[in-house]
Design an enzyme around this catalytic site. Structure first.
Site, PDB file in Angstrom:
ATOM      1  N   LYS A  53     -37.498 -16.991 -20.847  1.00 44.92           N
ATOM      2  CA  LYS A  53     -38.227 -15.860 -21.402  1.00 44.92           C
ATOM      3  C   LYS A  53     -39.260 -15.098 -20.615  1.00 44.92           C
ATOM      4  O   LYS A  53     -39.948 -15.631 -19.820  1.00 44.92           O
ATOM      5  CB  LYS A  53     -39.085 -16.306 -22.596  1.00 44.92           C
ATOM      6  CG  LYS A  53     -38.317 -16.821 -23.605  1.00 44.92           C
ATOM      7  CD  LYS A  53     -38.771 -17.942 -24.223  1.00 44.92           C
ATOM      8  CE  LYS A  53     -37.767 -18.888 -24.082  1.00 44.92           C
ATOM      9  NZ  LYS A  53     -36.917 -19.463 -23.967  1.00 44.92           N
ATOM     10  N   TYR A  97     -40.614 -28.842 -18.734  1.00 44.96           N
ATOM     11  CA  TYR A  97     -40.093 -28.112 -19.888  1.00 44.96           C
ATOM     12  C   TYR A  97     -39.684 -29.088 -20.991  1.00 44.96           C
ATOM     13  O   TYR A  97     -40.031 -28.903 -22.163  1.00 44.96           O
ATOM     14  CB  TYR A  97     -38.882 -27.272 -19.458  1.00 44.96           C
ATOM     15  CG  TYR A  97     -38.170 -26.586 -20.593  1.00 44.96           C
ATOM     16  CD1 TYR A  97     -38.571 -25.328 -21.039  1.00 44.96           C
ATOM     17  CD2 TYR A  97     -37.095 -27.198 -21.229  1.00 44.96           C
ATOM     18  CE1 TYR A  97     -37.911 -24.702 -22.085  1.00 44.96           C
ATOM     19  CE2 TYR A  97     -36.437 -26.586 -22.281  1.00 44.96           C
ATOM     20  CZ  TYR A  97     -36.847 -25.333 -22.694  1.00 44.96           C
ATOM     21  OH  TYR A  97     -36.192 -24.718 -23.739  1.00 44.96           O
ATOM     22  N   VAL A 147     -40.865 -23.212 -28.051  1.00 44.37           N
ATOM     23  CA  VAL A 147     -41.097 -22.956 -26.632  1.00 44.37           C
ATOM     24  C   VAL A 147     -40.359 -21.703 -26.178  1.00 44.37           C
ATOM     25  O   VAL A 147     -40.894 -20.877 -25.440  1.00 44.37           O
ATOM     26  CB  VAL A 147     -40.663 -24.174 -25.787  1.00 44.37           C
ATOM     27  CG1 VAL A 147     -40.607 -23.828 -24.300  1.00 44.37           C
ATOM     28  CG2 VAL A 147     -41.625 -25.336 -26.004  1.00 44.37           C
ATOM     29  N   GLU A 148     -39.126 -21.543 -26.637  1.00 44.63           N
ATOM     30  CA  GLU A 148     -38.303 -20.440 -26.161  1.00 44.63           C
ATOM     31  C   GLU A 148     -38.791 -19.063 -26.620  1.00 44.63           C
ATOM     32  O   GLU A 148     -38.976 -18.178 -25.803  1.00 44.63           O
ATOM     33  CB  GLU A 148     -36.855 -20.644 -26.608  1.00 44.63           C
ATOM     34  CG  GLU A 148     -36.125 -21.731 -25.840  1.00 44.63           C
ATOM     35  CD  GLU A 148     -35.928 -21.374 -24.376  1.00 44.63           C
ATOM     36  OE1 GLU A 148     -35.665 -20.209 -24.053  1.00 44.63           O
ATOM     37  OE2 GLU A 148     -36.054 -22.278 -23.539  1.00 44.63           O
ATOM     38  N   THR A 149     -38.970 -18.868 -27.921  1.00 43.20           N
ATOM     39  CA  THR A 149     -39.285 -17.515 -28.414  1.00 43.20           C
ATOM     40  C   THR A 149     -40.353 -17.476 -29.506  1.00 43.20           C
ATOM     41  O   THR A 149     -40.506 -16.457 -30.171  1.00 43.20           O
ATOM     42  CB  THR A 149     -38.018 -16.838 -28.983  1.00 43.20           C
ATOM     43  OG1 THR A 149     -37.490 -17.644 -30.051  1.00 43.20           O
ATOM     44  CG2 THR A 149     -36.962 -16.652 -27.907  1.00 43.20           C
TER      45      THR A 149
END
Length: 374
Positions: free
Chosen positions: A25, A357, A158-160
Site C-alpha cells: 500500500k 510484516y 495492516v493492508e488497508t
C-alpha cells in the site's frame, strides 16, 4: 507482492527487505519538521493524485505494448481489438518506477518503530468495530479454512485499515508502467518486469472475460487491489464469493475479502491449530545463533534440534512434526527481539515477504481480539 501502506512504511524503516507477491500500500512517511511535513505531504499528495488519475503517454503509442496485447489475445483466445483498446488507454505513471528502487541510504531496521505504526489505537479500534460487524463471517472463515479470525483481521488492518486506504492509482496504469517501464537500475529488473507483465496479463484477461471495465479499478502503485490488496494473479487464484451474491468483490464486500484472505493462506499451506510463533530464550552455553539464522525464516528445526543449538521454547511440548525458525527482529541500536516461528508464521510471510510484516499482522490481530468487549 503488493505495495501499499504497510510496504511504504516498511521501506522507510526496513529498506533491505524484499517485497513478495503482494506488494502492499501507499502510505505515510516520517519527517522531522511538522510544518515542512504538512507542506511536503500536501504537494506530494497533489502530484500523486494528479498522476494517479491522468498519467502521461498512452501505451497505444508503444509498439511493445501493442505487441504484448496481441500476444495475450492470441494465447488466451481473447478479442485482439478490445485488448488493444484497453491497454492502449493505459498511461505511463512517471513517478511509479522510482518507487520500486531500493533506497540509496538504507536506515537501520527497527521492529519497535515498525510495530508502533500498526499496533496502535486507531487501527485497533477500527479492527474491533470491523470484528463486531463481521463476527459471524470471521467465525465462518475460521471454521471453513482453519485460519484464525485474528490473523484475517490483522491482515485487513495492516493492508488497508479495513478498506479505508485501498489506493488511488488506476490499476491498469500502474501495471502497464511496471510491465513496460520497470526501472533498469533495480537489482532484479528483468525478473520483476516479467512478474508485472504476468500480472498485467491476468488483469486484462479477467476484465475481458468478465465484461467489466479494465479502466475503472484503482489500487496501489504496484497494482494491488481491494481491501486485502490482492494482485491480479492472487485475485484469479484465491478470491472467493464468500457472501454468496454470485460475484467476487474485494472492494466493497467485507465477506469476500475475509473469505479470500483465509483461502489465500489455506492455499499456501496453513495448518489448522498450529500457533504462529512461540516465545523462547537462549541457553548461552549451547547457543549457535549463526546456525539457527542460516535458514532465515524457513522453519527447519525440530524443537529438539532448536534446543540443541541453544534456542529453548518457553512453553511446554509442541505438536509432533513441528518445525521452527529463529525469527530475529532488529530494534535499531537496541538488542534484537527473537521468537520461534512455525510453518504458519512462514505462511503469513507469503503475503508479504517480511518477518516484520508478519509480526505486525499477528500482534495487531491479537491486540484487536484482546480489546473485544467481553
Amino acid at each position: 507482492m503488493t505495495r501499499t501502506l504497510a510496504t511504504l512504511i516498511m521501506a522507510s524503516l526496513l529498506p533491505t527487505l524484499a517485497i513478495a507477491s503482494h506488494e502492499p500500500k501507499a502510505g505515510k512517511k516520517h519527517h522531522a519538521s511538522a510544518k515542512a511535513t504538512k507542506a511536503s505531504q500536501s504537494s506530494s499528495a497533489s502530484r500523486k493524485k494528479s498522476e494517479a488519475v491522468v498519467g502521461t503517454t498512452p501505451y497505444a503509442q508503444r509498439s511493445d505494448a501493442m505487441a504484448f496485447a496481441d500476444d495475450v489475445a492470441d494465447r488466451r483466445q481473447l478479442d485482439r481489438v478490445a485488448l488493444r483498446d484497453a491497454l492502449g488507454q493505459a498511461r505511463l505513471l512517471p513517478g511509479v518506477p522510482r518507487l520500486m528502487l531500493p533506497p540509496s541510504s538504507p536506515s537501520a531496521k527497527n521492529w519497535q518503530a515498525y510495530r508502533a505504526r500498526f499496533v496502535e489505537p486507531v487501527r485497533i479500534n477500527a479492527g474491533v468495530a470491523f470484528w463486531q460487524r463481521h463476527r459471524d463471517t470471521l467465525e465462518r472463515a475460521e471454521r471453513e479454512f482453519g485460519v484464525p479470525a485474528a490473523v484475517i483481521a490483522g491482515i485487513l488492518g495492516v493492508e488497508t485499515l479495513y478498506g479505508q486506504h485501498m489506493g488511488n492509482y488506476r490499476v491498469i496504469d500502474a501495471l502497464a508502467t511496471l510491465a513496460f517501464d520497470f526501472p533498469a537500475g533495480h537489482p532484479r529488473a528483468a525478473e520483476r518486469q516479467a512478474y508485472f507483465r504476468g500480472e498485467l496479463e491476468q488483469f486484462l484477461a479477467y476484465h475481458q472475460r468478465s465484461g467489466t471495465d479494465a479502466l475503472q479499478p484503482r489500487g496501489s502503485y504496484a497494482g494491488a487491489m481491494g481491501m486485502p490488496q490482492f494482485m491480479p494473479s492472487s485475485w484469479a487464484r484465491y478470491a472467493v464469493d464468500f457472501d454468496g451474491d454470485g460475484r467476487i468483490d474485494l472492494f466493497n464486500s467485507p465477506a469476500d475479502a475475509i473469505g479470500s484472505v483465509a483461502n489465500y493462506f489455506k492455499g499456501y499451506g496453513w495448518q489448522t491449530g498450529l500457533p504462529v510463533r512461540y516465545a523462547m530464550h537462549f541457553d548461552p552455553e549451547r547457543l549457535d545463533k549463526e546456525a539457527l539464522l542460516l535458514p532465515d525464516i524457513l522453519p527447519t528445526f525440530s524443537p529438539a534440534q532448536f534446543a540443541a543449538k541453544g534456542a529453548v521454547l518457553d512453553e511446554g511440548p509442541v505438536a509432533p512434526g513441528t518445525k521452527l525458525a529463529l525469527i530475529e527482529l532488529h530494534n535499531g541500536g537496541a538488542q534484537p527481539s527473537y521468537v520461534a516461528g512455525t510453518d504458519n508464521f512462514y505462511v503469513i510471510t507469503r503475503y508479504n515477504w517480511s518477518s516484520y510484516y508478519a509480526m505486525a499482522v499477528i500482534e495487531l490481530g491479537e491486540a484487536i481480539q484482546a480489546a473485544l468487549p467481553r
